[in-house]
Design a protein around this motif. Structure first.
Motif, PDB file in Angstrom:
ATOM      1  N   UNK A 158       7.607   7.660   4.706  1.00  0.00           N
ATOM      2  CA  UNK A 158       9.030   7.890   4.468  1.00  0.00           C
ATOM      3  C   UNK A 158       9.259   8.554   3.114  1.00  0.00           C
ATOM      4  N   UNK A 159       8.572   8.069   2.086  1.00  0.00           N
ATOM      5  CA  UNK A 159       8.756   8.628   0.756  1.00  0.00           C
ATOM      6  C   UNK A 159       8.304  10.085   0.688  1.00  0.00           C
ATOM      7  N   UNK A 160       7.188  10.403   1.350  1.00  0.00           N
ATOM      8  CA  UNK A 160       6.699  11.784   1.345  1.00  0.00           C
ATOM      9  C   UNK A 160       7.653  12.696   2.116  1.00  0.00           C
ATOM     10  N   UNK A 161       8.237  12.173   3.188  1.00  0.00           N
ATOM     11  CA  UNK A 161       9.224  12.957   3.936  1.00  0.00           C
ATOM     12  C   UNK A 161      10.441  13.246   3.071  1.00  0.00           C
ATOM     13  N   UNK A 162      10.856  12.249   2.276  1.00  0.00           N
ATOM     14  CA  UNK A 162      11.978  12.470   1.347  1.00  0.00           C
ATOM     15  C   UNK A 162      11.636  13.567   0.339  1.00  0.00           C
ATOM     16  N   UNK A 163      10.408  13.516  -0.224  1.00  0.00           N
ATOM     17  CA  UNK A 163      10.010  14.512  -1.218  1.00  0.00           C
ATOM     18  C   UNK A 163      10.014  15.913  -0.608  1.00  0.00           C
ATOM     19  N   UNK A 164       9.490  16.041   0.604  1.00  0.00           N
ATOM     20  CA  UNK A 164       9.458  17.347   1.260  1.00  0.00           C
ATOM     21  C   UNK A 164      10.875  17.845   1.539  1.00  0.00           C
ATOM     22  N   UNK A 165      11.759  16.943   1.946  1.00  0.00           N
ATOM     23  CA  UNK A 165      13.153  17.315   2.222  1.00  0.00           C
ATOM     24  C   UNK A 165      13.832  17.848   0.962  1.00  0.00           C
ATOM     25  N   UNK A 166      13.677  17.117  -0.138  1.00  0.00           N
ATOM     26  CA  UNK A 166      14.357  17.482  -1.379  1.00  0.00           C
ATOM     27  C   UNK A 166      13.832  18.802  -1.935  1.00  0.00           C
ATOM     28  N   UNK A 167      12.510  18.976  -1.952  1.00  0.00           N
ATOM     29  CA  UNK A 167      11.956  20.213  -2.492  1.00  0.00           C
ATOM     30  C   UNK A 167      12.320  21.406  -1.619  1.00  0.00           C
ATOM     31  N   UNK A 168      12.327  21.217  -0.316  1.00  0.00           N
ATOM     32  CA  UNK A 168      12.690  22.308   0.580  1.00  0.00           C
ATOM     33  C   UNK A 168      14.161  22.682   0.395  1.00  0.00           C
ATOM     34  N   UNK A 169      15.016  21.671   0.197  1.00  0.00           N
ATOM     35  CA  UNK A 169      16.445  21.929  -0.022  1.00  0.00           C
ATOM     36  C   UNK A 169      16.664  22.734  -1.291  1.00  0.00           C
ATOM     37  N   UNK A 170      15.871  22.451  -2.316  1.00  0.00           N
ATOM     38  CA  UNK A 170      16.004  23.200  -3.568  1.00  0.00           C
ATOM     39  C   UNK A 170      15.715  24.684  -3.356  1.00  0.00           C
ATOM     40  N   UNK A 171      14.673  24.980  -2.584  1.00  0.00           N
ATOM     41  CA  UNK A 171      14.335  26.366  -2.310  1.00  0.00           C
ATOM     42  C   UNK A 171      15.352  27.011  -1.368  1.00  0.00           C
ATOM     43  N   UNK A 172      15.755  26.277  -0.343  1.00  0.00           N
ATOM     44  CA  UNK A 172      16.632  26.856   0.675  1.00  0.00           C
ATOM     45  C   UNK A 172      18.025  27.155   0.147  1.00  0.00           C
ATOM     46  N   UNK A 173      18.539  26.266  -0.739  1.00  0.00           N
ATOM     47  CA  UNK A 173      19.925  26.402  -1.182  1.00  0.00           C
ATOM     48  C   UNK A 173      20.075  26.659  -2.677  1.00  0.00           C
ATOM     49  N   UNK A 174      18.962  26.798  -3.400  1.00  0.00           N
ATOM     50  CA  UNK A 174      19.041  27.084  -4.820  1.00  0.00           C
ATOM     51  C   UNK A 174      19.672  25.967  -5.621  1.00  0.00           C
ATOM     52  N   UNK A 175      19.396  24.716  -5.276  1.00  0.00           N
ATOM     53  CA  UNK A 175      19.994  23.571  -5.955  1.00  0.00           C
ATOM     54  C   UNK A 175      19.307  23.324  -7.287  1.00  0.00           C
ATOM     55  N   UNK A 176      20.081  23.026  -8.311  1.00  0.00           N
ATOM     56  CA  UNK A 176      19.518  22.761  -9.628  1.00  0.00           C
ATOM     57  C   UNK A 176      20.414  21.785 -10.371  1.00  0.00           C
ATOM     58  N   UNK A 177      19.881  21.212 -11.462  1.00  0.00           N
ATOM     59  CA  UNK A 177      20.669  20.312 -12.298  1.00  0.00           C
ATOM     60  C   UNK A 177      20.661  18.866 -11.870  1.00  0.00           C
ATOM     61  N   UNK A 178      19.979  18.544 -10.763  1.00  0.00           N
ATOM     62  CA  UNK A 178      19.928  17.171 -10.269  1.00  0.00           C
ATOM     63  C   UNK A 178      18.484  16.812  -9.917  1.00  0.00           C
ATOM     64  N   UNK A 179      18.173  15.526 -10.026  1.00  0.00           N
ATOM     65  CA  UNK A 179      16.844  15.045  -9.668  1.00  0.00           C
ATOM     66  C   UNK A 179      16.998  13.882  -8.698  1.00  0.00           C
ATOM     67  N   UNK A 180      15.895  13.484  -8.088  1.00  0.00           N
ATOM     68  CA  UNK A 180      15.936  12.368  -7.148  1.00  0.00           C
ATOM     69  C   UNK A 180      15.435  11.092  -7.814  1.00  0.00           C
ATOM     70  N   UNK A 181      15.532   9.984  -7.098  1.00  0.00           N
ATOM     71  CA  UNK A 181      15.178   8.673  -7.655  1.00  0.00           C
ATOM     72  C   UNK A 181      13.707   8.597  -8.059  1.00  0.00           C
ATOM     73  N   UNK A 182      12.832   9.183  -7.252  1.00  0.00           N
ATOM     74  CA  UNK A 182      11.403   9.125  -7.551  1.00  0.00           C
ATOM     75  C   UNK A 182      11.089   9.881  -8.834  1.00  0.00           C
TER      76      UNK A 182
END
Length: 255
Positions: A158-182
């Motif tokens: 589950x945790x690895x799936x979360x990491x993959x989701x977040x990193x992919x979202x950053x590339x797909x939508x150009x998200x910046x300025x925020x980090x995740x709990x991990x």
């Protein structure tokens, strides 16, 4: 000289002209004075003790919460003390909200990659956009990501799936300025002396001269299909702040 922090508009939002406390109050059905008190107390608690929260820290936190339409009362976004500076943290629920409410989001899928013994080795996330011909794909490896915290010990998949989701979202939508709990947890456990960039100043704005110099290279990469405009923006934004006009010029390049 460093420039004031700038928070850019989310693609599915109109420019906010109202007080940020009023903007949030209208979204979460709480009066503006209560919102301001709750947010101030939240940031004071994150800083520790009775330390005062600066107006700039409060405005940046509020702007990011409003930009991505996140609700701090349900912990979609909250604050973390990063060596004395307030760092907004977005929970996995918050990240999923940002992804699912993006106007160009067109689905997401995962592939688990197993080793020869059938154990999990990596997870690939693909995010599809309505305005892109190909999916944005990111693979995160368990050996690189797994931490020593209780969630990683109990729920590594589950945790690895979360990491993959977040990193992919950053590339797909150009998200910046925020980090995740991990990421925040890793910051807590990082020795200050080992930080390769301690006490860095705020990012400078990307100069027009450097932009004009590097734009042809970015344009060629986008037109060749090697990068998307959002990936270029995310890469450049990690080094300097892009003006809205500069971002728009990159976005107008189509692969």
């Amino acid at each position: 000289m460093s420039q004031p922090a700038q928070v850019h508009q989310h693609p599915n939002q109109q420019v906010q002209t109202t007080n940020p406390f009023h903007a949030m109050a209208s979204r979460i059905s709480v009066d503006p004075d209560t919102v301001q008190q709750i947010m101030t107390n939240t940031l004071m608690k994150a800083k520790g003790g009775n330390q005062q929260v600066s107006h700039e820290e409060l405005m940046v936190f509020m702007s990011i919460a409003n930009e991505y339409r996140l609700n701090p009362l349900t912990k979609e976004i909250y604050a973390f003390n990063n060596r004395g500076a307030i760092q907004p943290i977005v929970s996995i629920d918050g990240w999923l909200k940002v992804i699912n409410t993006h106007p160009q989001f067109d689905g997401m899928e995962f592939d688990d990659k197993l080793n020869g013994d059938g154990g999990l080795m990596a997870i690939t996330c693909r995010i599809y956009r309505k305005d892109r011909g190909r999916a944005t794909e990111v693979t995160e490896y368990l050996g690189e990501c797994q931490g020593n915290t209780e969630p990683w010990k109990k729920w590594p998949v589950r945790m690895l799936r979360h990491k993959a989701t977040i990193q992919c979202a950053r590339y797909a939508f150009g998200l910046s300025g925020i980090i995740d709990e991990d990421e925040a947890e890793r910051y807590k456990n990082t020795n200050v002396e080992r930080d390769i960039s301690p006490q860095r100043e705020a990012l400078e704005y990307y100069s027009d001269a450097d932009f004009e110099k590097n734009f042809p290279t970015w344009q060629a990469a986008i037109e060749a299909g090697k990068r998307t405009p959002d990936q270029i923006i995310a890469m450049v934004s990690s080094k300097a702040i892009l003006a809205d006009e500069q971002k728009q010029k990159i976005q107008e390049v189509q692969a």
